[in-house]
Scaffold this active site. Structure first.
Site, PDB file in Angstrom:
ATOM      1  N   GLY A 156       0.393  -1.171   0.108  1.00 44.02           N
ATOM      2  CA  GLY A 156      -0.410  -0.024   0.114  1.00 44.02           C
ATOM      3  C   GLY A 156       0.915   1.164   0.209  1.00 44.02           C
ATOM      4  CB  CYS A 172       4.004   9.147   0.891  1.00 47.49           C
ATOM      5  SG  CYS A 172       5.553   8.603   2.398  1.00 47.49           S
TER       6      CYS A 172
END
Length: 242
Positions: free
Chosen positions: A89, A191
């Site tokens: 993820g 991110c």
């Protein structure tokens, strides 16, 4: 339930080789669980914890946006870095020298079957570790990982996290910047989060370097405590260090 965890410190190892090794361990646990379900075999599943330091590499999670990598293929080569789109993820992150990467490959049936709780426990391991160095770190709502100065213009991430789980078996994990070259983060939108910085333990402590083996020992201590686990290496239990 088997709460023992086999520790391996792989030293410096190529990302793809380590990813392949993770997949082997991950599959072995899944195969045991499938055998137990089909044959009521009652076999114990193993748990693993890998420490590793990777050469310069950028990795993109399965839901990540490739536009968050700001380098061309030629520029990656010039910087001595590689790139992989992987099955965890999260979005894009960087791994490299001076960073402690931890990959817990656990059967959560041995601990608790709650991925949200698992991620919060991993964050807490790092928060407690950094507290031993006098740093007050915290979570940022909606943004997995460990941060400083959340809610201010100076918010910065010190530890990134991204995991994969199937049938309650985990892989991938966390990347804690200890003595990292933060310049490599300038080549990505870390991110996928704009407008927030990245930091490293040595930067926050204003030191040239921090003893990474000491940091690892602290991480393991807090991991054992939170997960109520027993960590072993080469058939020898690692005693809890104060």
């Amino acid at each position: 339930m088997n709460k023992t965890v086999q520790l391996e410190d792989l030293g410096t190892k190529d990302f793809k080789e380590t990813w392949d090794y993770q997949e082997q361990l991950f599959k072995a646990i899944l195969d045991t669980k499938i055998k137990n379900r089909r044959e009521n075999a009652g076999l114990e599943t193993n748990n693993h914890f890998l420490f590793v330091e990777h050469p310069h590499v950028y990795t993109l999670g399965k839901s990540g946006d490739l536009a968050n990598l700001l380098l061309s293929e030629d520029q990656l080569t010039a910087k001595g870095a590689t790139f992989y789109k992987i099955n965890r993820g999260g979005d894009i992150t960087y791994h490299g020298p001076g960073q402690i990467v931890g990959y817990p490959i656990l059967d959560l049936d041995n601990f608790f079957t709650d991925i949200h709780k698992y991620l919060r426990f991993l964050e807490e391991v790092i928060i407690l570790t950094l507290a031993e160095y006098g740093l007050e770190t915290e979570r940022s709502p909606g943004e997995t990982g460990v941060w400083l100065d959340v809610g201010t213009p100076f918010a910065r991430k010190i530890c990134a996290m991204g995991v994969r789980a199937s049938r309650w078996v985990t892989m991938h994990g966390f990347a804690l910047n200890v003595n990292a070259d933060l310049g490599y983060f300038d080549n990505i939108i870390p991110c996928g989060i704009r407008g927030k910085g990245v930091t490293s333990l040595n930067t926050e402590l204003d030191r040239e370097s921090v003893d990474e083996s000491e940091v690892k020992t602290k991480i393991l201590k807090h991991f054992e405590d939170l997960f109520e686990a027993q960590i072993y290496q080469r058939s020898k239990k690692i005693s809890k260090l104060k």
